[in-house]
Write a protein that holds these residues in place. Structure first.
Motif: not given
Length: 623
Positions: A183-190, A261-267, A313-316
């Protein structure tokens, strides 16, 4: 007999002088040839410096240079690694370990130079994104993770791919663990090992910087709808920085931050909460062909325990309401990133217009025809209101001769109260409420404004063509103009121009201008000049809509054409002036029971009239 006021000689001269002054202003303020050359030289130098910086960064990332050594003294090389699924393709940078490239595979970006005006859509590319953790070691030196060399290791576990970017530190290591599903999610652990031997800081500073890549045809509108959104930790309270605000800062923790952005978002999400968040959001000059807006976010993350262990978590995501309300994003409130409006306006767009739009779209027809059918549905819902509004207008028109008689009968400022009483009495006997015609117009205002937000923000229309418009979420531009023509942005929108023509026709057909043809009442301003303002207003509408979503202009055009048809039908079929006149005369003969409100108004007017008499008596005695 009162005649319609025409433009006199002085008025024409005044408009001509204004036009001459505006033309002179734009001519005198245009840059000279020397200024243009100097500006071009500065832009070339700036572009050259930017390219050199990008080349330097690319060389650092792509070449296996020794950046530092690990705890055993072995050299560590910075290496990139790319992964992808059906939705996106991501590249993790060996220099800094963050995402250096992110492509949404199902979407395309606008490219005026391409034959089909399309190119792959990247949210991150060419060094426009940087993620950094900042802390101090025990000697006081500052460590920035964006400067560390990371090497990747990959593990495939069924439907998921896990990429671990490892950076060696003097007495341990730092890991960024990315998990990619389908999907559009990238799990991110530090994670860290031995971090307690390096730093004693109680908090890590997190910094995220992004230059949003321009992806839409209308850069002006793309910038207008681009904002920073965030949600306060432990609440459903989604906020955004106000239009035009460059900097923002909050005292409360936030659990996600979105660069929209107008139709997309980086979260970027962090359930434990980013502390003391602040940020910057600044538009980039429209002349820049690559980027539209600069975003920056800074916050603190608390260090708890002897090692780092953060789950982020990153969501694009594409800003599709159906996607963001899906179970996978339950509890995130990402759907509030779509600027459908707040309160009743948002409810109207999400639960009425969106459902009607998507239901019609299921028939598989062009989206232009979907908008037309949606307009018909809206007009059918509003047709009873239009009928009531026009009927009240017809009753007021029939009463106009009697109102004019009252104006002639009660001349002078001293008779103003008597005239008002007589007018109210006439309305009461005739069964006419002069304010009831305003209510239907007020009801339509929320619909007008809701659709103003609906069409530029519904992703279904993005890239969809209709007639000569190549994208219904951007302006149509079949006629191009020189760049020096003011206010037009180098084009003419035929749909916007057609809407303005239909608006003027509707004004004339509906009789909206008739009320401005009447002679002024005693002590009241002359409203006949407003008739000319009604012709000037469409010009301002055209300048605005010329660079707005063509889907909205198409809706307004169809709406006005339907309005003209409805008014003509009501006027010629449903409403008979003779019958209305007979109804008014019949109402006058019927006994009327005054409402409490009318009685109170009558009492107030009588009291005011009595006070006026007393004041006139006192003035007479003084004389």
């Amino acid at each position: 007999m009162q005649q319609e006021r025409k433009f006199d000689k002085n008025t024409i001269i005044g408009f001509a002088l204004i036009a001459v002054l505006m033309a002179a202003f734009f001519y005198l303020n245009q840059p000279s040839e020397e200024e243009l050359k100097e500006r071009q030289r500065e832009e070339q130098l700036a572009e050259q410096k930017q390219n050199e910086a990008k080349q330097s960064e690319t060389a650092q990332v792509n070449s296996p240079l020794q950046v530092q050594s690990d705890s055993t003294g072995q050299p560590v090389s910075a290496k990139n690694h790319s992964v992808e699924n059906s939705k996106l393709k991501a590249t993790f940078s060996g220099q800094g370990g963050y995402i250096s490239e992110l492509q949404l595979k199902e979407f395309s970006a606008f490219d005026s130079a391409a034959k089909d005006h399309k190119q792959p859509l990247f949210l991150i590319k060419d060094g426009n994104n940087k993620f950094n953790l900042k802390f101090k070691d025990k000697t006081g030196n500052e460590i920035n993770t964006s400067q560390l060399a990371f090497s990747p290791s990959v593990q495939n576990t069924g439907a998921k791919t896990i990429v671990t970017m490892n950076a060696a530190l003097a007495q341990g290591n730092l890991q960024y663990v990315y998990t990619l599903g389908d999907d559009y999610t990238i799990g991110f652990e530090i994670k860290s090992q031995g971090i307690h031997q390096i730093t004693s800081d109680k908090n890590l500073a997190v910094e995220w910087d992004l230059n949003a890549i321009s992806a839409e045809k209308g850069k002006q509108q793309e910038n207008y709808w681009a904002q920073t959104y965030f949600r306060f930790k432990g609440t459903n309270d989604v906020e955004y920085e106000l239009f035009g605000a460059d900097e923002w800062e909050e005292k409360e923790a936030v659990d996600w931050i979105a660069f929209k952005q107008q139709f997309f978002s980086s979260v970027l999400s962090f359930d434990e909460g980013f502390l003391t968040p602040k940020g910057v959001s600044k538009p980039i000059a429209e002349k820049d062909p690559h980027f539209s807006r600069n975003y920056n976010f800074q916050a603190l993350m608390p260090v708890s325990g002897s090692e780092l262990s953060y789950k982020l978590q990153w969501d694009f995501v594409p800003l599709d309401y159906r996607l963001l309300t899906d179970a996978r994003y339950e509890g995130k409130d990402f759907d509030n990133i779509i600027p459908f409006g707040w309160g009743f306006l948002g409810w109207l767009n999400k639960h009425f217009f969106l459902n009607v739009f998507q239901w019609i779209a299921k028939f598989g027809i062009s989206y232009g025809w979907v908008i037309l059918l949606m307009t018909i549905v809206v007009k059918l819902v509003l047709s009873p209101i239009m009928y009531k509004q026009y009927r009240q207008s017809a009753m007021m028109r029939i009463l106009r001769p009697e109102l004019n008689e009252l104006t002639e009968k009660f001349k002078g400022q001293e008779n103003a109260m008597k005239k008002q009483q007589a007018t109210m009495e006439l309305y009461r006997k005739a069964g006419v409420n002069p304010l009831s015609g305003c209510l239907p117009a007020l009801i339509q205002i929320p619909i007008f404004y809701a659709l103003f937000r609906f069409f530029p923000n519904i992703i279904d229309l993005r890239g969809e063509s209709f007639l000569w418009a190549e994208d219904l979420t951007a302006f149509d531009s079949p006629i191009l103009l020189p760049s020096w023509v003011p206010f037009m942005d180098g084009h003419i929108s035929i749909l916007a121009l057609s809407y303005i023509v239909a608006m003027v026709i509707y004004f004339r057909v509906s009789g909206s201008l008739d009320s401005f043809n009447q002679p002024p009442q005693e002590g009241m301003p002359d409203m006949r000049i407003m008739k000319y303002m009604m012709y000037v207003m469409p010009v301002f509408f055209f300048v605005f809509l010329n660079s707005y979503a063509s889907g909205l202009s198409w809706y307004y055009l169809v709406s006005n054409v339907i309005n003209i048809g409805i008014v003509m039908f009501i006027k010629n079929v449903m409403i008979d002036d003779k019958k209305i006149h007979a109804t008014i005369q019949e109402n006058k003969t019927k006994p009327k029971k005054q409402s409490k409100f009318s009685q109170r108004m009558q009492q107030l007017m009588e009291q005011a009239q009595e006070q006026q008499k007393q004041q006139e008596t006192k003035k007479g005695k003084k004389k």
